[in-house]
Structures are given as C-alpha cells and as structure tokens.
Design a protein around this motif. Structure first.
Motif, PDB file in Angstrom:
ATOM      1  N   MET A  54      34.982  52.117  29.439  1.00  0.00           N
ATOM      2  CA  MET A  54      36.252  52.467  29.587  1.00  0.00           C
ATOM      3  C   MET A  54      37.096  53.451  29.476  1.00  0.00           C
ATOM      4  O   MET A  54      38.027  53.968  29.751  1.00  0.00           O
ATOM      5  CB  MET A  54      37.037  50.918  28.997  1.00  0.00           C
ATOM      6  CG  MET A  54      36.743  49.563  29.508  1.00  0.00           C
ATOM      7  SD  MET A  54      37.490  48.385  28.753  1.00  0.00           S
ATOM      8  CE  MET A  54      36.795  46.886  29.432  1.00  0.00           C
ATOM      9  N   GLN A  68      38.588  54.687  33.769  1.00  0.00           N
ATOM     10  CA  GLN A  68      38.981  53.837  34.781  1.00  0.00           C
ATOM     11  C   GLN A  68      40.575  54.197  35.172  1.00  0.00           C
ATOM     12  O   GLN A  68      41.114  54.278  34.183  1.00  0.00           O
ATOM     13  CB  GLN A  68      38.606  52.458  34.702  1.00  0.00           C
ATOM     14  CG  GLN A  68      36.962  52.369  34.502  1.00  0.00           C
ATOM     15  CD  GLN A  68      36.661  50.836  34.088  1.00  0.00           C
ATOM     16  OE1 GLN A  68      37.462  49.733  34.385  1.00  0.00           O
ATOM     17  NE2 GLN A  68      35.636  50.652  33.190  1.00  0.00           N
ATOM     18  N   LYS A  69      40.895  53.577  36.173  1.00  0.00           N
ATOM     19  CA  LYS A  69      42.460  53.741  36.218  1.00  0.00           C
ATOM     20  C   LYS A  69      42.899  52.137  35.845  1.00  0.00           C
ATOM     21  O   LYS A  69      42.081  51.244  35.709  1.00  0.00           O
ATOM     22  CB  LYS A  69      42.659  53.261  37.981  1.00  0.00           C
ATOM     23  CG  LYS A  69      42.386  54.734  38.762  1.00  0.00           C
ATOM     24  CD  LYS A  69      42.655  54.335  40.069  1.00  0.00           C
ATOM     25  CE  LYS A  69      42.295  55.666  40.860  1.00  0.00           C
ATOM     26  NZ  LYS A  69      42.618  55.691  42.386  1.00  0.00           N
ATOM     27  N   GLU A  71      44.782  50.058  36.368  1.00  0.00           N
ATOM     28  CA  GLU A  71      45.114  48.974  37.411  1.00  0.00           C
ATOM     29  C   GLU A  71      43.519  48.328  37.507  1.00  0.00           C
ATOM     30  O   GLU A  71      43.511  47.249  38.032  1.00  0.00           O
ATOM     31  CB  GLU A  71      45.540  49.472  38.710  1.00  0.00           C
ATOM     32  CG  GLU A  71      46.992  49.784  38.797  1.00  0.00           C
ATOM     33  CD  GLU A  71      47.035  51.184  38.320  1.00  0.00           C
ATOM     34  OE1 GLU A  71      45.891  52.116  38.257  1.00  0.00           O
ATOM     35  OE2 GLU A  71      48.112  51.506  38.057  1.00  0.00           O
ATOM     36  N   ASN A  72      42.471  48.883  37.190  1.00  0.00           N
ATOM     37  CA  ASN A  72      41.228  48.361  37.134  1.00  0.00           C
ATOM     38  C   ASN A  72      40.727  47.799  36.029  1.00  0.00           C
ATOM     39  O   ASN A  72      39.594  47.287  35.943  1.00  0.00           O
ATOM     40  CB  ASN A  72      40.320  49.302  37.797  1.00  0.00           C
ATOM     41  CG  ASN A  72      40.546  49.950  39.198  1.00  0.00           C
ATOM     42  OD1 ASN A  72      41.233  49.210  40.068  1.00  0.00           O
ATOM     43  ND2 ASN A  72      40.059  51.251  39.523  1.00  0.00           N
ATOM     44  N   ILE A  73      41.483  47.911  34.966  1.00  0.00           N
ATOM     45  CA  ILE A  73      41.212  47.231  33.767  1.00  0.00           C
ATOM     46  C   ILE A  73      42.088  46.098  33.393  1.00  0.00           C
ATOM     47  O   ILE A  73      43.071  46.157  33.219  1.00  0.00           O
ATOM     48  CB  ILE A  73      41.400  48.372  32.743  1.00  0.00           C
ATOM     49  CG1 ILE A  73      40.172  49.546  32.611  1.00  0.00           C
ATOM     50  CG2 ILE A  73      40.731  47.614  31.153  1.00  0.00           C
ATOM     51  CD1 ILE A  73      40.618  50.528  31.658  1.00  0.00           C
ATOM     52  N   THR A  74      41.429  44.664  33.385  1.00  0.00           N
ATOM     53  CA  THR A  74      42.046  43.627  33.160  1.00  0.00           C
ATOM     54  C   THR A  74      41.983  43.210  31.445  1.00  0.00           C
ATOM     55  O   THR A  74      41.045  43.729  30.926  1.00  0.00           O
ATOM     56  CB  THR A  74      41.451  42.358  33.901  1.00  0.00           C
ATOM     57  OG1 THR A  74      40.021  42.114  33.458  1.00  0.00           O
ATOM     58  CG2 THR A  74      41.385  42.853  35.326  1.00  0.00           C
ATOM     59  N   ASP A  77      38.614  41.959  30.819  1.00  0.00           N
ATOM     60  CA  ASP A  77      37.653  43.002  30.678  1.00  0.00           C
ATOM     61  C   ASP A  77      37.496  43.530  29.047  1.00  0.00           C
ATOM     62  O   ASP A  77      36.450  43.428  28.359  1.00  0.00           O
ATOM     63  CB  ASP A  77      37.688  44.084  31.398  1.00  0.00           C
ATOM     64  CG  ASP A  77      37.827  43.985  32.770  1.00  0.00           C
ATOM     65  OD1 ASP A  77      37.005  42.659  33.270  1.00  0.00           O
ATOM     66  OD2 ASP A  77      38.323  44.630  33.676  1.00  0.00           O
ATOM     67  N   SER A 125      44.182  38.116  35.475  1.00  0.00           N
ATOM     68  CA  SER A 125      45.027  38.555  36.410  1.00  0.00           C
ATOM     69  C   SER A 125      46.060  39.605  36.086  1.00  0.00           C
ATOM     70  O   SER A 125      47.085  40.100  36.808  1.00  0.00           O
ATOM     71  CB  SER A 125      45.943  37.326  37.016  1.00  0.00           C
ATOM     72  OG  SER A 125      46.881  37.035  35.998  1.00  0.00           O
ATOM     73  N   THR A 127      46.605  43.389  34.091  1.00  0.00           N
ATOM     74  CA  THR A 127      45.865  44.674  33.834  1.00  0.00           C
ATOM     75  C   THR A 127      46.602  45.541  33.232  1.00  0.00           C
ATOM     76  O   THR A 127      48.015  45.385  32.861  1.00  0.00           O
ATOM     77  CB  THR A 127      45.795  45.205  35.626  1.00  0.00           C
ATOM     78  OG1 THR A 127      47.017  45.864  35.870  1.00  0.00           O
ATOM     79  CG2 THR A 127      45.205  44.505  36.347  1.00  0.00           C
ATOM     80  N   GLY A 129      47.490  48.533  33.878  1.00  0.00           N
ATOM     81  CA  GLY A 129      48.625  49.006  34.632  1.00  0.00           C
ATOM     82  C   GLY A 129      49.841  48.275  34.635  1.00  0.00           C
ATOM     83  O   GLY A 129      50.989  48.855  34.574  1.00  0.00           O
TER      84      GLY A 129
END
Length: 149
Positions: A54, A68-69, A71-74, A77, A125, A127, A129
């Motif tokens: 990450m 990572q962006k 928006e791609n890390i929840t 995670d 659901s 992130t 972001g």
C-alpha cells in the motif's frame, strides 16, 4: 466488540500520505506527534502497510507515499493488514452440543457471523478516496477548532 487502535492508526497514516502528498514528508515522527502515539508504533504499522504493497518508504529519503490510488484501497483492505483475517467476535467453543447451551451457542455463532459479514461488506464498500473527499469538504463552523500541522 473492540478492536485495537491499529486500524485507526493505519487509516491515519494512509490519509496523511494523501493529504500531505507533495507538501511535506510523511514520517513516523510527524504522524506520531499529530495523533498522540509513539513513533515506534507508527513505524510498525507502516512496515505492515509497506509489506502489503500500500505504501513505500524509500530508504535515505524519508517519508512515505501511496503505491495505489486511494480509490483502490478499501477500509477492508486496511483492516485485514493490521487486524488479520480472523473473526471479530469470539464465541466460547467448549460448549456441550447436546444441551440447550449448545443450541444457544449455535444461534450466537450464526448471529455473530451475520454481524461480521455486514461489517466486512461495509468496509469493502468504503475507500480511502471517499475519506479524502470527506476530509476535503468545507468544515462546519463548529469543526474549526483543530489545525492541521
């Protein structure tokens, strides 16, 4: 139910990497001073986030950056990195299955499983972001009592 503060600290670390990107080095000392914990705790969690791909912390340069962006890390995670994949709720497992207590155990275990699934779905659901967008929303009048260092 109570989890450790590692999850909250990990989210702080990742959000600081986003918020401070290009402005200042995000170091364990910086984060520790701002959230009131020991830099050693921050570094341990940073290692976990680094091992999970990450973040990276270039040797000799200091500071971290996201790999990572956001928006791609929840949140799921992040939670799994610091808390693992185990159950959130533990159920006593030495219950005699041939008694009413055994049936109660099964009902409780099933209910706890549903709670864990709901929490897992919710975290999946959400992130970083989204959290950054929440952070960037204008502050309400009463929320101006803090200053980001």
């Amino acid at each position: 139910m109570q989890t450790s503060v590692r999850f909250s600290i990990a989210v702080h670390i990742l959000l600081c990497a986003c918020v401070y990107s290009g402005q200042k080095k995000v170091t364990s000392d910086l984060i520790a001073a701002q959230i009131g914990t020991n830099p050693v705790v921050i570094r341990k969690i940073m290692r976990n986030l680094n091992d999970a791909g990450m973040i990276e912390s270039p040797v000799g340069i200091g500071g971290i950056r996201l790999l990572q962006k956001p928006e791609n890390i929840t949140l799921q995670d992040v939670f799994k990195v610091v808390e693992g994949d185990g159950h959130l709720f533990r159920v006593h497992d030495a219950v005699s299955k041939d008694t009413p207590a055994g049936r109660i155990h099964d009902v409780v275990a099933e209910s706890f499983g549903k709670l864990e699934s709901a929490m897992d779905e919710t975290m999946a659901s959400m992130t970083l972001g989204q959290l950054i967008r929440d952070y960037e929303r204008p502050l309400k009048k009463k929320d101006t009592s803090y200053i980001l260092l």
